[in-house]
Design a protein around this motif. Structure first.
Motif, PDB file in Angstrom:
ATOM      1  N   HIS A  31       9.088  44.312 -14.222  1.00  0.00           N
ATOM      2  CA  HIS A  31       8.982  43.371 -13.292  1.00  0.00           C
ATOM      3  C   HIS A  31       7.968  43.536 -12.375  1.00  0.00           C
ATOM      4  O   HIS A  31       7.201  44.767 -12.348  1.00  0.00           O
ATOM      5  CB  HIS A  31      10.270  43.883 -12.269  1.00  0.00           C
ATOM      6  CG  HIS A  31      10.295  45.239 -11.442  1.00  0.00           C
ATOM      7  ND1 HIS A  31       9.807  45.670 -10.321  1.00  0.00           N
ATOM      8  CD2 HIS A  31      10.534  46.348 -12.034  1.00  0.00           C
ATOM      9  CE1 HIS A  31       9.820  46.666 -10.128  1.00  0.00           C
ATOM     10  NE2 HIS A  31      10.252  47.290 -11.410  1.00  0.00           N
ATOM     11  N   THR A  35      24.743  40.137 -11.327  1.00  0.00           N
ATOM     12  CA  THR A  35      23.468  39.889 -11.348  1.00  0.00           C
ATOM     13  C   THR A  35      22.660  41.010 -10.672  1.00  0.00           C
ATOM     14  O   THR A  35      23.141  41.448  -9.836  1.00  0.00           O
ATOM     15  CB  THR A  35      23.221  38.331 -10.752  1.00  0.00           C
ATOM     16  OG1 THR A  35      23.667  38.285  -9.477  1.00  0.00           O
ATOM     17  CG2 THR A  35      23.756  37.370 -11.582  1.00  0.00           C
ATOM     18  N   SER A  71      18.572  41.652  -8.768  1.00  0.00           N
ATOM     19  CA  SER A  71      17.486  41.058  -8.555  1.00  0.00           C
ATOM     20  C   SER A  71      16.545  42.154  -7.892  1.00  0.00           C
ATOM     21  O   SER A  71      16.944  42.954  -6.876  1.00  0.00           O
ATOM     22  CB  SER A  71      17.509  39.829  -7.356  1.00  0.00           C
ATOM     23  OG  SER A  71      16.195  39.452  -6.939  1.00  0.00           O
ATOM     24  N   PRO A  72      15.325  42.461  -8.407  1.00  0.00           N
ATOM     25  CA  PRO A  72      14.716  41.817  -9.528  1.00  0.00           C
ATOM     26  C   PRO A  72      15.164  42.203 -11.001  1.00  0.00           C
ATOM     27  O   PRO A  72      15.622  43.316 -10.979  1.00  0.00           O
ATOM     28  CB  PRO A  72      13.211  42.340  -9.502  1.00  0.00           C
ATOM     29  CG  PRO A  72      13.395  43.635  -9.003  1.00  0.00           C
ATOM     30  CD  PRO A  72      14.533  43.468  -7.732  1.00  0.00           C
ATOM     31  N   THR A  73      15.545  41.140 -11.854  1.00  0.00           N
ATOM     32  CA  THR A  73      16.316  41.537 -13.261  1.00  0.00           C
ATOM     33  C   THR A  73      15.820  42.549 -13.812  1.00  0.00           C
ATOM     34  O   THR A  73      16.586  43.379 -14.446  1.00  0.00           O
ATOM     35  CB  THR A  73      16.309  40.429 -13.640  1.00  0.00           C
ATOM     36  OG1 THR A  73      16.863  39.019 -13.017  1.00  0.00           O
ATOM     37  CG2 THR A  73      17.272  40.310 -15.123  1.00  0.00           C
ATOM     38  N   SER A 103      19.862  30.203  -5.820  1.00  0.00           N
ATOM     39  CA  SER A 103      19.464  31.533  -5.711  1.00  0.00           C
ATOM     40  C   SER A 103      19.819  32.651  -5.025  1.00  0.00           C
ATOM     41  O   SER A 103      20.627  32.295  -4.212  1.00  0.00           O
ATOM     42  CB  SER A 103      17.619  31.360  -5.273  1.00  0.00           C
ATOM     43  OG  SER A 103      18.160  31.013  -3.639  1.00  0.00           O
TER      44      SER A 103
END
Length: 289
Positions: free
Chosen positions: A18, A202, A204-206, A268
């Protein structure tokens, strides 16, 4: 490794990176030490928690598990968003996509219960004893003939009203794609006559959270603690009720499509409507099919 075991195309070099701003080395070191201390505290306190839960019931065990899991996530600097609420049905098979070792405390923080894990986890330092004391169900993935025994044990736990969590992809993916849900674990839900609770995870950041391929655990730990504003979202999708699918393959496919469709239609992360939120402190676990 047996050729039948599921694998993902994700690699540390291609997926577990990332470019976002990172925390300083001092803060990262503090997070790392705090996170490891939180995990170790779970190992030390597990016998006392088990005795307390035996005296006062499963609800107490679940409350203690939630508190510990949230403490681990906060210590590692992970913010958590929860979308949706658990259904009120007795016993359920929780199935989620699999991205990181962080998935385990994340699910435990929201839907505490018994986990299904590969047998190698027993020998892991700190986590192995903790998993065993927490009622984890272990599967020897290299021995197919043990699978019916494991499924039967899962069904027994579900019949008794327990919640059992499984990552049916059988391997970690980076979060940008998703693997096929293997049907074996879904047989336990059919045999026990319980609902399946699909869950979408999920990050973030992945890339900061992804733990894929032959990624060393220490490298993954360092990416997590150096990530700035690492956020995990766990989204509880509508349960698949007992009797709505005739066999394990169709049940697995329904859960897989629910998770994949949710991923395709999500806005998002910044505009997600959250039911609850857990802020961080200011300061590929690969599983069987």
């Amino acid at each position: 490794m047996s050729v039948w075991l599921p694998t993902a195309p994700c690699t540390p070099q291609g997926c577990a990176t990332h470019r976002q701003a990172t925390a300083g080395p001092v803060r990262a070191a503090v997070r790392l030490l705090a996170g490891l201390a939180a995990v170790a505290s779970g190992v030390l306190l597990a016998p006392f928690a088990a005795l307390l839960a035996l005296a006062l019931g499963a609800a107490v065990r679940h409350r203690l598990t939630r508190c510990w899991a949230r403490a681990v996530l906060r210590a590692f600097g992970v913010r958590v968003r929860v979308v949706g609420v658990p259904h009120g049905l007795r016993g359920s098979l929780v199935v989620a996509n699999h991205i990181s070792w962080l998935d385990i405390p994340l699910v435990a923080a929201v839907l505490p219960g018994r986990m299904l894990a590969k047998s190698e986890v027993r020998s892991w330092p700190l986590l192995g004893p903790l998993a065993a004391r927490g009622g984890t169900l272990f599967l020897e993935r290299d021995r197919l003939r043990t699978l019916p025994v494991t499924v039967a044990a899962m069904a027994d736990a579900l019949r008794a009203g327990a919640r059992v969590a499984v990552f049916p992809e059988g391997s970690t993916w980076c979060g940008r794609g998703q693997g096929r849900f293997r049907p074996a674990a879904f047989q336990a839900a059919l045999d026990a006559g319980v609902a399946v609770q699909p869950v979408r995870i999920t990050f973030s950041p992945t890339g900061a959270a992804a733990f894929v391929g032959d990624d060393p655990l220490l490298a993954s730990l360092w990416r997590v603690v150096t990530a700035r504003a690492l956020t995990a979202e766990i989204r509880l999708l509508p349960p698949i009720l007992p009797g709505s699918r005739p066999d394990r393959r169709s049940l697995a496919l329904a859960a897989q499509l629910a998770v994949a469709s949710d991923s395709a239609n999500l806005p998002s992360l910044s505009v997600h409507q959250c039911v609850s939120s857990m802020p961080a402190a200011t300061s590929s676990v690969r599983t069987p099919s």
